[in-house]
Scaffold this motif. Sequence first.
Motif, mmCIF file in Angstrom:
data_model
loop_
_atom_site.group_PDB
_atom_site.id
_atom_site.type_symbol
_atom_site.label_atom_id
_atom_site.label_comp_id
_atom_site.label_asym_id
_atom_site.label_seq_id
_atom_site.Cartn_x
_atom_site.Cartn_y
_atom_site.Cartn_z
ATOM 1 N N ASP A 113 -0.327 -1.851 -4.951
ATOM 2 C CA ASP A 113 -1.716 -1.968 -4.505
ATOM 3 C C ASP A 113 -1.953 -3.188 -3.633
ATOM 4 O O ASP A 113 -3.096 -3.432 -3.221
ATOM 5 C CB ASP A 113 -2.654 -2.032 -5.721
ATOM 6 C CG ASP A 113 -2.489 -0.834 -6.636
ATOM 7 O OD1 ASP A 113 -2.179 -1.047 -7.818
ATOM 8 O OD2 ASP A 113 -2.649 0.307 -6.153
ATOM 9 N N ASN A 114 -0.931 -3.981 -3.361
ATOM 10 C CA ASN A 114 -1.083 -5.227 -2.619
ATOM 11 C C ASN A 114 -0.703 -5.021 -1.152
ATOM 12 O O ASN A 114 -0.121 -4.002 -0.781
ATOM 13 C CB ASN A 114 -0.199 -6.309 -3.241
ATOM 14 C CG ASN A 114 -0.461 -6.467 -4.733
ATOM 15 O OD1 ASN A 114 -1.434 -7.080 -5.135
ATOM 16 N ND2 ASN A 114 0.410 -5.896 -5.564
ATOM 17 N N ASP A 115 -1.049 -6.005 -0.345
ATOM 18 C CA ASP A 115 -0.738 -5.921 1.080
ATOM 19 C C ASP A 115 0.693 -6.343 1.394
ATOM 20 O O ASP A 115 1.230 -5.957 2.434
ATOM 21 C CB ASP A 115 -1.708 -6.803 1.879
ATOM 22 C CG ASP A 115 -3.135 -6.279 1.813
ATOM 23 O OD1 ASP A 115 -3.313 -5.054 1.762
ATOM 24 O OD2 ASP A 115 -4.075 -7.105 1.773
ATOM 25 N N ARG A 144 0.819 -1.221 0.000
ATOM 26 C CA ARG A 144 0.000 0.000 0.000
ATOM 27 C C ARG A 144 0.852 1.271 0.000
ATOM 28 O O ARG A 144 0.396 2.308 0.442
ATOM 29 C CB ARG A 144 -0.963 0.003 1.198
ATOM 30 C CG ARG A 144 -1.867 -1.207 1.281
ATOM 31 C CD ARG A 144 -2.760 -1.324 0.087
ATOM 32 N NE ARG A 144 -3.518 -2.581 0.072
ATOM 33 C CZ ARG A 144 -4.345 -2.937 -0.884
ATOM 34 N NH1 ARG A 144 -4.506 -2.150 -1.937
ATOM 35 N NH2 ARG A 144 -4.987 -4.077 -0.832
ATOM 36 N N GLN A 145 2.077 1.189 -0.513
ATOM 37 C CA GLN A 145 2.945 2.351 -0.607
ATOM 38 C C GLN A 145 3.343 2.572 -2.063
ATOM 39 O O GLN A 145 3.010 1.769 -2.938
ATOM 40 C CB GLN A 145 4.182 2.177 0.271
ATOM 41 C CG GLN A 145 3.879 2.003 1.747
ATOM 42 C CD GLN A 145 3.186 3.213 2.347
ATOM 43 O OE1 GLN A 145 3.509 4.355 2.002
ATOM 44 N NE2 GLN A 145 2.234 2.966 3.229
#
Length: 535
Positions: A107-109, A44-45
Amino acid sequence: MKSHFHNILRSFGVLLILIWEALGQTQSIILNPDQFQEVSIPGRQFVSITVSGSSSTGYSLVQAHVVGVNVTISFTSTPTVGQSVKGSSVGLVLNGTEKSDVFVINDNDLELNVLLLLQTYDDSAPIPGGCNMEEPVKTAPYLPTSFTPNLVVVEYPLGSWPLNVKPATCDRAPLQYDIYIYYLPERDFSVRTAFDSIRLMSNVTSVEKYGTKVEFNGLPPSKLKFANYVGTGRIVAVVLRSLTASAAYVPTLSFGCSTDLEDFEAGCSVLGSTGSKLLSAWLVFAGFFLLSLGHRWYKCQLFLFGFLASAVLSYVILMLSVDMESSGAGTIGTVVGAVGGAAWVIIWAKCGTPIGPVFLASFILGSLFASIVSFTPLADFGVMKDDLTFWLAYFCLVLAVPLAIVSFDKLTSIVVSCVVGAYVFTAPVDHYIGGNLKYIFLNVMRRATDSEFSTAIIQPPYQILDLILTTTWAVLALAGLAFQLWREKNRVPFPPTPSTWPTNDAGDSRLTYEPTAPVLVTTIPIPSERTPLLS
């Protein structure tokens, strides 16, 4: 009043801390032309990429690559429609004369490793994706990729003429598109191997050096179709050429199977179901039986060949005539194959001649021979993309084998048992360890049942694992042939059928032996010429 002032200061301090933490989580990178850089982006960065402009640069192309998942590359830190694109191999075109910023967003965790590359071109180079009409960004220099069980589909947005061509409109004479592919080692899903391979296919010079050029004869020409070799990574690169210069699209990587972020290899697993494991085990047993004892146990050989022919034929008919999944058609084909194998044994028992069984065996060997030929680059010739031409050529090759060897009935039976049995034995092993020899048979089945497969680029990977399996196939076939020829030496060519067994008066085919009365044999001497006659 004083307490209120302290609360304001405390709140302002907390705000400064949050801002500082947010800024600390944002990476800023300056990319140099033709320089690869790997970065790690937390979940998420995003990372900010600064591209310096130059008066000698016509445009810049920023690439971002990940393996197994998607990232977003955007002109802004907050992705918006028309300003960003999402994928595993994506890129954006920037004005080369100005300083610009690009953002790559995870967009991934989970934390991701991303491979970045900046390429610069002068104003004489054509622009990849400059005449894009379908993708969300105005200029789309990347290759949207998808796959089905049979195909890997790669599309390239049309390119535009160089910036120094006026007017550089999209209705000018078309540019030239050259297609190249590069295979990763089979069943190698590591990020390191993927990134190293992408490095080899990211610019025009390396693409021409390491890639294999292929031709696509389907329509539309911008929608490329490739035979899907599941689990073997394939990089596709497209080089756009004008009269004087060339440029490369962002290369794309596909394994032809579903991927999972936490366990990438699990999405491309083989033999995942109990049914597939049982079928593979049965094929290994059947193949070993055929290559070692196929002719000696002739009725079992008849059943297995009848099973193969009936199962394949019924599967193709079901897939063409009924809208159903391949797994369902395979199950029904297996049942029909068992019935067909038993029926073939009964027919042989009633007819009493080996001509029919030997012809079917040689027909199966001919089918394997024709499938091997269609697994070579010959299948990518433009004339072979026409279904009528392909199938005529295929069946001519199939029939050539029976016409050549069917007269040698016993030898034909043994040779077919060994060659086909060795392949049936090797194919499940190939499937389990991730080779591609199984597609010798599967590509023909795809051509017969999938209308879109006719225009697909075949170009199979043939690597060290396939070479080992091919050698194993040949050694097993030769060993089985030597053993069966030795075992069947001085034996009758074929076992008798029930219809040729002698019968008794009651019609029973079992021989009976009844006692008979003793016979008196009298010996009468024959006079010789020298014996005087009695008067």
